[in-house]
Design an enzyme around this catalytic site. Structure first.
Site, PDB file in Angstrom:
ATOM      1  CE  LYS A   1       5.165  29.089  16.398  1.00 35.06           C
ATOM      2  NZ  LYS A   1       3.986  29.118  17.292  1.00 35.06           N
TER       3      LYS A   1
ATOM      4  CG  HIS B   1       4.267  16.483  22.657  1.00 36.74           C
ATOM      5  ND1 HIS B   1       4.761  17.492  21.866  1.00 36.74           N
ATOM      6  CD2 HIS B   1       3.830  15.528  21.827  1.00 36.74           C
ATOM      7  CE1 HIS B   1       4.614  17.151  20.596  1.00 36.74           C
ATOM      8  NE2 HIS B   1       4.050  15.963  20.543  1.00 36.74           N
TER       9      HIS B   1
ATOM     10  CE  LYS C   1       6.456  31.416  26.338  1.00 28.65           C
ATOM     11  NZ  LYS C   1       7.061  30.289  25.660  1.00 28.65           N
ATOM     12  NE  ARG C   2      -3.790  27.591  26.824  1.00 30.49           N
ATOM     13  CZ  ARG C   2      -4.735  26.673  26.632  1.00 30.49           C
ATOM     14  NH1 ARG C   2      -4.961  26.183  25.430  1.00 30.49           N
ATOM     15  NH2 ARG C   2      -5.488  26.265  27.628  1.00 30.49           N
TER      16      ARG C   2
ATOM     17  CB  THR D   1       7.392  25.684  18.531  1.00 29.94           C
ATOM     18  OG1 THR D   1       6.081  25.862  19.085  1.00 29.94           O
ATOM     19  CG2 THR D   1       7.721  24.209  18.439  1.00 29.94           C
TER      20      THR D   1
ATOM     21  CE  LYS E   1       3.427  27.027  27.933  1.00 27.07           C
ATOM     22  NZ  LYS E   1       4.420  26.862  26.856  1.00 27.07           N
TER      23      LYS E   1
HETATM   24  C1  LIG Z   1       3.803  28.556  18.477  1.00 27.48           C
HETATM   25  C2  LIG Z   1       2.523  28.641  19.181  1.00 27.48           C
HETATM   26  C3  LIG Z   1       2.387  28.112  20.468  1.00 27.48           C
HETATM   27  C4  LIG Z   1       3.537  27.492  21.218  1.00 27.48           C
HETATM   28  O1  LIG Z   1       4.246  28.498  21.902  1.00 27.48           O
HETATM   29  P1  LIG Z   1       5.301  28.142  23.048  1.00 27.48           P
HETATM   30  O2  LIG Z   1       5.939  29.457  23.332  1.00 27.48           O
HETATM   31  O3  LIG Z   1       6.279  27.180  22.450  1.00 27.48           O
HETATM   32  O4  LIG Z   1       4.558  27.588  24.193  1.00 27.48           O
HETATM   33  C5  LIG Z   1       1.163  28.208  21.101  1.00 27.48           C
HETATM   34  N1  LIG Z   1       0.104  28.784  20.487  1.00 27.48           N
HETATM   35  C6  LIG Z   1       0.206  29.319  19.260  1.00 27.48           C
HETATM   36  C7  LIG Z   1      -0.982  29.967  18.659  1.00 27.48           C
HETATM   37  C8  LIG Z   1       1.407  29.260  18.557  1.00 27.48           C
HETATM   38  O5  LIG Z   1       1.477  29.781  17.321  1.00 27.48           O
END
Ligand SMILES: *Cc1c(COP(=O)(O)O)cnc(C)c1O
Length: 804
Positions: free
Chosen positions: A655, A355, A543-544, A651, A549
């Site tokens: 979304k 990952h 995101k985190r 991901t 990022k």
């Molecule tokens: C989808 C999702 C992530 C991943 O987000 P990235 O933008 O791909 O880092 C992290 N936390 C939650 C709660 C999510 O639903």
């Protein structure tokens, strides 16, 4: 499955309420209504759950076991209703009983048993496995406390424990009868048996009970219910208490045992060198393997001959990779299989997903840690390593000099990714670019050794949760336009491409987005007090929080816009609302400072009348799956701005695309695959490419200082950070990280290109029709990123499993 009608469900709710709470629905609290509806859904699922389990026992198909230290499943009531075909009926029944169904579903607590993307991926995969009729199950840990709850106090992140089990969790079933005894620590040594073979003797081990809690994973409209099994650590027995002292030491001991499944490590992307973390990992893998082998023997005449043909274990990152030596241990010591046979079986069973390539996230344990906690496993890892190095020496002379960089044990460390690659028949990356980087850069020695093992499986998301459930209006519009086929075959969303010039459809698409934005604006007002203009661009980065990022790049652009607007009161920009949500690891000082910075900027910008509401900045606290479901349907712009090469896939990008947001991103992770599908006209790409980043790593030549000196915008922003932004708070650490540390994530380098591309976003939004048409193109191509496609690829390419 019982097909419920509204006429049946209403009396069922009434009578269950009478039975459980001795109340009428009219006098019940919304929590009680939630409990009752969950009970009914559980009973409905139960039937198919045992049917599915019986089916597996009778047909004995090859099954996949997905091992993960994290499962970020989100709330289950609405997704169980959706997948079991009860959603509409339940919404109607609750409405006619005088309840707002959404309010009822919101009573559920979101279990935070994961940090972010990796845990959410595991949850999407389980949903797709069940929905595609595949025999596949998840195995994880039932942490007593999940990821911390984030509060903002004075703009700073404060962490509160996530006491998610304070109320009983309706979806889990404790299976005390299937508890497994496991062992840690102690001593292990080999002794010759009478027949000359070696037996391993274990002494003074600590014994712990692993108790499974099962959660049903409901397939979409197919009567399949698979299982997510989460292990909880408990003391073996508290009955025998010989004396007082022993009693107290027993209590201490019990506490230590319960800690094993006590808390989720809140760190997303750095390795945690803690004994407890190793214990947790071993706890998961030993309990899972022992149970699998027990069950397997029970259904296969007590023989393991077919084990490797009937079982495949996917390990989600290296966290469960101790499963490789643990399976060897069980085969050697408990099943008395010879090494070569055991190794052949083991390497036929395991498949490993990588990952990340970030070096701080690559797990390494000091040999003494493994030795003291898992003495027998250490002996086996040594033997695996010994044989592996021998093989290279003998059969791959051209790789001899690479042995120190490939050895599983090197510099007193056990390198878990190397163990995982050596012990698996498949190694996959999670997006095309990421897999290429693994093969040509980060793991190229292993690729030279085992080219046939490496493959790509681009991540995905379940369109059931992230489109149908999170954005029902959009799902309905799609169905009204192209029929229902896309639900079972999301690739058919491409039929929408015929409508990119269809005025009435684009208008409806615009209305739905506006509706979703208004709902989010209300939520923002309610939860933060900030009033935002629902007509403004909703520019979203959720995101985190991590340097790679680059939330910092985003907020620097906001500061730049603010400076421009202050300088020139007449300046016209398309009004924007910048929406952030992010948790920082509690020990990640820099990330926490960025949170404070965003909130400081927000306070200044939002209160400044000169800005005339053209800019708003919102930081929503406690990012989790439920909050993501609120924000994503309302996003116009999806910020995916990682330093190229650093985001393995992402991901969140998928979304938001699926919900009609346009991506503003670097050519990183799956953004590249999004761009290839939607074409440059329907995405905003900027910044360094991965090759350029690697070129800087190899040849140097990047000077953040030079940019700082030559770019007035950056110069000004950095001084504002250093000297106290708008006279409030200073951010010297960020200033020094950008200059003295030479900006390791190329924030300054990409700033100009980012600002320029943001101007293109601003202009594009001025043409609503064109924007909506681009939005539709994104939705139309998002079917490729359904995790159904990903799981189909895993099933045929790696697992070789068949549909029920
Ligand atoms: C989808 C999702 C992530 C991943 O987000 P990235 O933008 O791909 O880092 C992290 N936390 C939650 C709660 C999510 O639903």
């Amino acid at each position: 499955m019982t097909k419920w009608t509204v006429e049946e469900l209403i009396p069922a709710i009434r009578s269950t309420m009478e039975r459980t709470y001795n109340k009428s629905v009219e006098s019940a609290s919304i929590q009680e209504v939630f409990d009752v509806v969950s009970t009914i859904v559980n009973q409905t699922i139960e039937v198919n759950w045992s049917k599915t389990n019986n089916h597996y026992r009778e047909k004995n198909p090859k099954q996949v076991y997905y091992l993960s230290m994290e499962f970020l499943i989100g709330r289950l009531l609405d997704s169980n209703l959706l997948n079991s075909g009860m959603w509409d009926v339940c919404n109607e029944a609750l409405t006619s009983l005088g309840f707002d169904p959404i309010e009822v579903y919101r009573q559920e607590r979101d279990p935070g048993l994961g940090n972010g993307g990796l845990g959410r991926l595991a949850a999407c995969f389980l949903d797709s496995l069940a929905s595609l009729n595949y025999p596949g199950h998840g195995y994880g840990i039932r942490y007593r406390y999940g990821l911390f709850e984030q509060r903002l106090i004075n703009g700073y992140q404060v962490e509160l424990p996530d006491d998610w089990l304070i109320k009983p969790y309706p979806w889990e079933k404790r299976r005390a009868d299937e508890a497994i005894q496991i062992e840690f620590g102690g001593k292990a040594y080999l002794q010759q048996r009478a027949d000359g073979s070696l037996a391993c003797i274990y002494e003074q081990t600590d014994k712990v009970l692993a108790v499974p809690y099962d959660i049903p994973i409901v397939g979409y409209h197919n009567e399949v219910v698979n299982t997510l099994r989460l292990w909880s650590a408990e003391p073996i027995s508290t009955k025998d208490r010989p004396d007082r002292d022993a009693h107290y030491s027993q209590l201490d001991n019990n506490h230590a045992i319960e800690q094993i499944s006590g808390i989720l490590y809140p760190d997303d992307s750095s390795e945690q060198g803690k004994m407890l973390r190793i214990k947790q990992q071993y706890f998961l893998v030993t309990a899972t393997l022992k149970q699998m082998i027990k069950d397997f023997k029970a259904t296969n005449q007590q023989s393991l001959v077919d084990f490797a043909d009937k079982v495949v274990i996917q390990i989600n990152d290296t966290h469960p990779s101790l499963a490789i030596p643990e399976l060897m241990r069980i085969l050697l010591d408990e099943e008395r299989v010879d090494w070569d046979v055991a190794w052949a079986m083991t390497t036929k069973v395991f498949a490993y997903t990588n990952h990340t390539i970030m070096s701080e996230a690559l797990e390494k344990w000091h040999v003494n840690q493994i030795k003291s906690l898992l003495p027998r496993l250490y002996m086996i890892i040594e033997e695996i390593n010994e044989r592996f190095c021998q093989t290279i020496w003998q059969d791959y002379p051209h790789l001899r000099e690479r042995i120190p960089a490939m050895a599983i044990i090197a510099d007193e460390q056990v390198h878990m990714a190397r163990l995982a690659m050596v012990g698996s028949f498949s190694v996959n990356g999670v997006a095309k670019l990421h897999t290429e980087i693994i093969k040509t850069e980060e793991m190229k020695d292993f690729y030279a050794l085992y080219p046939e093992r490496f493959n790509n499986k681009t991540n995905g998301i379940t369109h059931r949760r992230w489109l149908m459930m999170a954005n029902p209006r959009l799902a309905q519009l799609i169905t009204n336009t192209i029929g229902t086929q896309w639900i079972k075959r999301p690739r058919e969303l491409t039929h929408l491409l015929r409508y990119t010039k269809d005025q009435p459809l684009l208008e409806k698409l615009g209305e739905i987005k506006q509706h979703n934005k208004q709902k989010l604006a209300d939520f923002i007002h309610h939860s933060t007090g900030i009033l935002v203009d629902s007509q403004s661009i909703f520019d979203v980065q959720i995101k985190r929080l991590h340097e790679y990022k680059r939330q910092l790049l985003n907020i620097m652009h906001v500061i730049y816009l603010y400076n421009e607007l202050k300088e020139n009161r007449q300046l016209e920009i398309t009004p924007r609302t910048f929406i952030f949500a992010a948790k920082a690891a509690p020990s990640y000082y820099f990330a926490k400072e960025v949170i404070k910075l965003i909130n400081t900027v927000a306070a200044v910008v939002n209160a400044d009348a000169d800005i005339k509401g053209k800019l708003k900045v919102v930081f929503l606290e406690n990012y989790n799956v439920t909050l993501a479901e609120r924000i994503i349907p309302a996003a116009d712009v999806s910020e995916q701005i990682s330093t190229a090469s650093k985001e393995a896939s992402g991901t969140g990008n998928m979304k938001m695309m699926m919900n009609g947001a346009l991506t503003l991103g670097t050519l990183d992770g799956a953004n590249i695959e999004i761009e290839q599908l939607v074409k440059p006209a329907n995405i905003f790409i900027f910044g360094l490419r991965a090759e350029e980043v690697y070129d800087y790593y190899r040849n140097g030549g990047y000077s953040a200082h030079e940019i700082y000196q030559n770019d007035e915008r950056i110069n000004r922003i950095l001084h504002q950070l250093r000297d106290g932004l708008f006279g409030q708070q200073n951010f010297e650490n960020i200033y020094y990280q950008l200059l003295s540390a030479n900006d390791p994530y190329f924030v300054l380098k990409d700033f100009d290109s980012y600002v320029e591309t943001q101007q293109l976003v601003d202009q594009a939004y001025q043409q609503p029709n064109k924007w909506l048409s681009k939005s539709l193109v994104n939705i139309a191509h998002s079917g490729k990123f359904s995790s159904d496609r990903t799981i189909q690829e895993y099933a045929t390419g790696i697992w070789k499993i068949e549909k029920l």
